[in-house]
Scaffold this active site. Structure first.
Site, PDB file in Angstrom:
ATOM      1  N   GLU A 319      58.794 -29.232  23.889  1.00  0.00           N
ATOM      2  CA  GLU A 319      59.995 -29.406  23.058  1.00  0.00           C
ATOM      3  C   GLU A 319      59.666 -30.069  21.722  1.00  0.00           C
ATOM      4  OE1 GLU A 319      62.698 -31.475  25.771  1.00  0.00           O
ATOM      5  OE2 GLU A 319      63.413 -29.535  26.499  1.00  0.00           O
ATOM      6  N   ARG A 364      60.507 -18.967  31.628  1.00  0.00           N
ATOM      7  CA  ARG A 364      60.289 -20.414  31.451  1.00  0.00           C
ATOM      8  C   ARG A 364      59.887 -21.090  32.766  1.00  0.00           C
ATOM      9  NH1 ARG A 364      64.850 -24.886  29.427  1.00  0.00           N
ATOM     10  NH2 ARG A 364      63.870 -26.659  30.470  1.00  0.00           N
ATOM     11  N   ASP A 393      64.998 -27.579  34.871  1.00  0.00           N
ATOM     12  CA  ASP A 393      65.309 -28.873  34.258  1.00  0.00           C
ATOM     13  C   ASP A 393      66.458 -29.593  34.951  1.00  0.00           C
ATOM     14  OD1 ASP A 393      65.211 -30.954  32.538  1.00  0.00           O
ATOM     15  OD2 ASP A 393      66.096 -29.917  30.831  1.00  0.00           O
ATOM     16  N   GLU A 421      72.529 -35.863  33.529  1.00  0.00           N
ATOM     17  CA  GLU A 421      72.574 -34.994  32.354  1.00  0.00           C
ATOM     18  C   GLU A 421      73.263 -33.670  32.640  1.00  0.00           C
ATOM     19  OE1 GLU A 421      68.687 -34.094  30.779  1.00  0.00           O
ATOM     20  OE2 GLU A 421      69.479 -32.631  29.349  1.00  0.00           O
TER      21      GLU A 421
HETATM   22  C1  BDP Z   1      65.641 -32.373  29.169  1.00  0.00           C
HETATM   23  C2  BDP Z   1      66.492 -33.168  28.252  1.00  0.00           C
HETATM   24  C3  BDP Z   1      65.754 -33.718  27.062  1.00  0.00           C
HETATM   25  C4  BDP Z   1      64.473 -34.379  27.532  1.00  0.00           C
HETATM   26  C5  BDP Z   1      63.652 -33.379  28.295  1.00  0.00           C
HETATM   27  C6  BDP Z   1      62.399 -33.960  28.901  1.00  0.00           C
HETATM   28  O1  BDP Z   1      67.547 -32.345  27.807  1.00  0.00           O
HETATM   29  O2  BDP Z   1      66.609 -34.619  26.419  1.00  0.00           O
HETATM   30  O3  BDP Z   1      63.756 -34.874  26.452  1.00  0.00           O
HETATM   31  O4  BDP Z   1      64.386 -32.880  29.364  1.00  0.00           O
HETATM   32  O5  BDP Z   1      62.407 -34.156  30.108  1.00  0.00           O
HETATM   33  O6  BDP Z   1      66.253 -32.469  30.418  1.00  0.00           O
HETATM   34  O7  BDP Z   1      61.431 -34.187  28.205  1.00  0.00           O
END
Ligand code: BDP
Length: 728
Positions: A319, A364, A393, A421
C-alpha cells in the site's frame, strides 16, 4: 476555608437526599463508566461465598521486592480490598489457616520444602502455579513461578478466581502461555490520530511525554498483564521515521519504564526509508553496507534508551510503503538487515506479509503466498513473518490464510484485528473470539489431518523457535478505552487466546462477562446469548455466504456494494463480488483465479467441490448463478436475501435480550449499550436494504414474500455520503 464550608454543605445536602431516597449515592458519585474494564474488583455479593473467601485469605506472605513484585503486591491488595473488603496482614510466617504465600521459588524459602521442582520446570518463564498446601499444619495457598512476571500473572489469575466466583479450596493450577510473543499492535500516529481507531485519540500523549506520565498508562499495563499480553507496538504500521529520533526515543523510554514491571516489552514500527529520511543517506538498499551500518547504530542507540527493547514491526512494499523491493531486493533481504541490527540484544523483527499490488494482474488473495513461500527458510532466526488471519483484509468472515502451514522453516505470527474496521466500528456489538477461533481451529492439512492454524502459530507443528500472535488494538482515549463497552471483550479475548489458543470463545465470554458485568446467572446467560451470536449477525447483514469487502470506499463505513472505478481495482467492491446477470461470487477454483491451489490438497478438494464447500465460504471461492440450489433447497438469491434479513432480525433479538437486562446491570452501561444497539439496528437495515436492492439489479428476482420492503429505492442508498468518518 470557604471550600470547606461549601463541601460541608454539599455533604449535608447529599445526606438529606440519600435519606429521602432521592439519590443513589453510588451511582451519583461513581458511574460505572467502563474505565475499570474487567478489573472492577467490586465486593463479592454472595455472603456465603464472601465468608469462605475471607477464610482462605487471612494472612499474606509476599516475598521479593522487584518492581514487578511491587506491582503484583499492589494488585493483590487492591483486588482483595475491593472484592473481599479486607486488608489481610502481611506476615513472615504461616501462623494460621488461610495463609497466602506469593513469590518465586528463589525468594520464598518455605516453598523449597514442597517439592515443586517438576511442576516449575513445566511452566517455563512466564507460567505460574497456584496450589492449596499445608504449611506448619495450616491450610495455605501458594502462588509461585520461576520469574516475577509469572508471579504477577498468578496473582491476576488468583483474583480472577474470586471475580468469577470459583472456590479457593483444593487448588492445583498449573498454567503457562502456549505462545512466546503476545503483542498488541497500535496503529497510532504521532499526531495522536489512530488509523482505523474508533475509540478516540491515541493513548500516547507524545506532546507531554516524557515529563507527564498519565496514570492511564499504568492501568493499560495492568489490563494487558491481566490477560498475559507481553508486548506492545506503539506506532502505526504506516510508519513515521521520526519515532526513531532521540526526541521521541526519550518518550518511548518513559512508556517502556511504566510497562516493564508488568512484563510488557515495547516495540516500534520502522519506516524502511528511515536511513534516507532521518539519516541523510542516499539509499535505503538493505544490501548497502552503509545502510546496514546505519541500522546497527540506530539499534544500538535505541538500546541505550530501552535496554529491553523488543524490536521492529515492518510494513514494507505494501500500500505504497517503501521496502526492499524499491531496490530490487526481496522481503528476506529487508527483514534480515533489521534482524541483524537487533539480534545481539535479543530483539526480533515482525515482517508483515500483508502485501499486494494492483499492478500485479493476479488475484489479490494469492499475492502474499506467491511472494513469501519462495522465501521459506531464508529469514534470520529472530524474524517472524506476520500474517493476517485471512488472505484479503480482516473481513467479517474469511477462510484462513493459505500461508499458514506453507512456511515450515519460518515462524509465522498471527495478526488479528481487534479494532472493527470492517465490522461496524465501535458502534456495532461484535464479539470477535468466534472469528479468531474459526481461523485458529481451521485445519491446514500441512502435515495431514489435525495440522490446525493454532498448531502452526504456537510453533508445535513445525517446531518453530518462537511463536506469536498480534492484535491490532481497538484502544483509544475514550473513557471506556474501546468506545463500545463490548469492544473490551475483544481486547480481553485476544489476550486470552494469545495465551492459550485452545480456550473456547464461550468460556472466555463467560469469564469476561462475570468480571465486567455480573455474576448473576440469569443476566450472565442473557449477555452470553447476545455476545455469542453477535459476530454472525454482522456477517449476515454485511457479507453473508462468503462475500467480502462490500464496505464504503476508503473509510470502510457502511454499505458500498456499488463501489467501482476507483484508483485501484482491488479497493472496489465489484472486484470482490463480481455480481452480474449470470450470478455472483469470486471464482477462485481451477477454472478461475486458482487461488484454491495454494491450500493443501484435502482443503483444496473440499472447497473446490460445491457439495463439500461450506456455504459460509461459498461466494469467496465460487461464482454461481442466482438460481443455484442451496442446501436449504432455496435458490442462491433467496438464500442470500434470507441471510440479510436474518442479520437484522438477530440484531433486533439482541436488542430485546438487552432490554430484558434492565435493572440487572448498572444503568450507565445499560443505557449506553441500548443506544449503540439502536444505531446498530438502523445500520443493519441500511446494509440489508442497500445490498439486497443492489444485487437485485442483477438477479432480477423479487424479494421473497413476507419480508419487509426496503424503505427507499437503491438510488437513495447509493447517494448517502458520510463525512469525517473516524479512523480514516
Ligand atoms: C487495512 C487498513 C489500512 C492498513 C492496512 C494494513 O485499511 O488502514 O494500513 O490494512 O494492515 O486493513 O497495513
Amino acid at each position: 476555608m470557604q471550600r470547606f464550608i461549601l463541601s460541608a454543605k454539599l455533604t449535608i445536602t447529599l445526606k438529606i437526599l440519600i435519606t429521602l431516597g432521592l439519590v443513589n449515592v453510588c451511582q451519583y458519585l461513581k458511574a460505572e463508566d467502563g474505565y475499570r474494564l474487567w478489573l472492577r474488583y467490586d465486593k463479592v455479593e454472595n455472603a456465603q461465598q464472601l465468608a469462605a473467601y475471607k477464610q482462605s485469605v487471612t494472612q499474606v506472605l509476599f516475598s521479593g521486592n522487584s518492581p514487578t513484585i511491587s506491582a503484583a503486591r499492589k494488585e493483590l491488595f487492591q483486588g482483595l480490598s475491593g472484592l473481599l473488603q479486607l486488608q489481610p496482614t502481611e506476615t513472615k510466617t504461616v501462623s494460621q489457616n488461610g495463609a497466602l504465600l506469593i513469590g518465586t521459588i528463589a525468594t520464598t524459602p518455605i516453598l523449597s520444602e514442597l517439592n515443586l521442582k517438576s511442576s516449575l520446570e513445566k511452566i517455563g518463564t512466564e507460567g505460574f502455579f497456584i496450589k492449596s498446601v499445608k504449611i506448619n499444619q495450616k491450610n495455605a495457598t501458594i502462588i509461585t513461578a520461576n520469574t516475577d512476571t509469572g508471579v504477577l500473572y498468578g496473582v491476576f489469575h488468583f483474583l480472577k478466581l474470586i471475580q468469577t466466583g470459583q472456590s479457593l479450596s483444593n487448588l492445583s493450577i498449573e498454567n503457562s502461555p502456549k505462545l512466546t510473543h503476545r503483542i498488541l499492535n497500535h496503529w497510532d500516529n504521532l499526531d495522536r490520530t489512530v488509523e482505523r481507531g474508533y475509540a478516540g485519540f491515541s493513548l500516547w500523549e507524545w506532546h507531554k511525554l516524557p515529563d507527564y506520565l498519565d496514570p492511564r498508562y499504568t492501568d493499560y499495563a495492568r489490563a494487558n498483564a491481566s490477560v498475559g499480553i507481553n508486548g506492545t507496538v506503539l506506532t502505526n504500521v504506516n510508519a513515521n521515521a521520526l519515532i526513531l529520533t532521540p526526541a521521541f526515543l526519550e518518550k518511548v523510554k518513559a512508556l517502556a519504564g511504566i510497562f516493564r514491571p508488568y512484563g510488557i516489552k515495547v516495540y516500534l514500527t520502522t519506516r524502511f526509508s528511515a536511513p534516507v529520511e532521518i539519516g541523510g543517506l542516499k539509499t535505503a538498499d538493505p544490501l548497502d553496507a552503509e545502510v546496514q551500518m546505519w541500522w546497527k547504530k540506530k539499534a544500538e542507540e535505541i538500546y541505550t534508551y530501552i535496554p529491553d527493547f523488543g524490536g521492529f514491526l515492518v510494513k514494507a512494499n505494501s500500500e505504497g510503503q517503501p521496502g526492499p523491493q524499491n531496490y530490487g531486493r526481496n522481503h528476506a533481504d529487508g527483514a534480515n538487515m533489521l534482524a541483524d541490527a537487533v539480534a545481539s540484544k535479543g530483539g526480533i523483527v515482525m515482517w508483515r506479509a500483508f502485501v499486494y499490488d494492483d499492478k500485479v494482474p493476479d488475484d489479490r488473495a494469492k499475492q502474499a503466498y506467491n511472494e513469501f513461500t519462495p522465501l521459506n527458510g531464508k529469514f534470520r532466526k529472530n524474524v517472524f513473518v506476520q500474517v493476517k488471519n485471512g488472505a484479503i483484509d480482516f473481513q467479517p468472515r474469511e477462510p484462513f490464510h493459505p500461508l499458514f502451514g506453507a512456511m515450515p522453516q519460518t515462524p509465522l505470527m498471527m495478526e488479528f484485528q481487534l479494532t472493527q474496521e470492517y465490522l461496524g466500528f465501535a458502534t456495532h456489538l461484535a464479539y470477535l473470539a468466534p472469528l479468531f477461533k474459526e481461523c485458529l481451529d481451521s485445519d491446514t492439512y500441512a502435515k495431514g489431518k489435525g495440522a490446525t492454524v493454532a498448531k502452526v502459530i504456537d510453533g508445535s507443528l513445525h517446531k518453530y523457535s518462537m511463536s506469536g500472535m498480534a492484535g491490532v488494538a481497538n484502544i483509544g482515549n475514550d473513557r471506556n478505552w474501546t468506545g463500545h463497552p463490548f469492544g473490551q471483550a475483544n481486547w480481553y479475548s485476544y489476550g486470552r487466546l494469545a495465551w492459550n489458543p485452545a480456550l473456547s470463545a464461550e468460556e472466555i465470554a463467560e469469564e469476561w462477562i462475570q468480571m465486567t458485568f455480573t455474576n448473576d446467572s440469569k443476566a450472565l446467560n442473557s449477555i452470553k446469548e447476545i455476545i455469542m451470536g453477535s459476530r454472525e449477525a454482522v456477517v449476515n447483514y454485511m457479507t453473508p455466504l462468503g462475500l467480502a469487502h462490500l464496505m464504503g470506499y476508503s473509510h470502510h463505513y457502511g454499505p458500498g456494494p456499488w463501489v467501482s472505478n476507483k484508483k485501484r481495482d482491488d479497493w472496489t467492491a465489484t472486484y470482490y463480488h463480481k455480481a452480474d446477470s449470470a450470478g455472483i461470487g469470486f471464482n477462485r477454483t481451477s477454472t478461475g483465479s486458482k487461488a484454491l491451489s495454494q491450500y493443501f490438497p484435502p482443503v483444496k478438494a473440499q472447497l473446490e467441490n460445491l457439495q463439500t464447500c461450506p456455504e459460509k465460504y461459498l461466494l469467496w471461492f465460487h461464482h454461481l448463478p442466482w438460481t443455484h440450489r442451496m442446501k436449504s433447497e432455496k435458490t442462491l438469491w433467496e438464500d442470500l436475501v434470507g441471510h440479510y434479513y436474518l442479520g437484522v432480525e438477530q440484531v433486533r433479538n439482541m436488542q430485546k435480550t438487552w432490554d430484558s437486562l434492565k435493572g440487572s446491570i448498572d444503568e450507565y452501561r445499560f443505557a449506553q449499550v441500548k443506544s449503540l444497539l439502536s444505531i446498530q439496528e438502523k445500520e443493519a437495515v441500511l446494509w440489508r436494504n442497500s445490498c439486497v436492492l443492489y444485487f437485485q439489479q442483477f438477479s432480477k428476482m423479487p424479494i421473497p414474500a413476507g419480508y419487509e420492503k426496503p424503505a427507499h429505492p437503491l438510488t437513495y442508498y447509493e447517494k448517502l455520503e458520510y463525512k469525517f468518518v473516524p479512523g480514516n
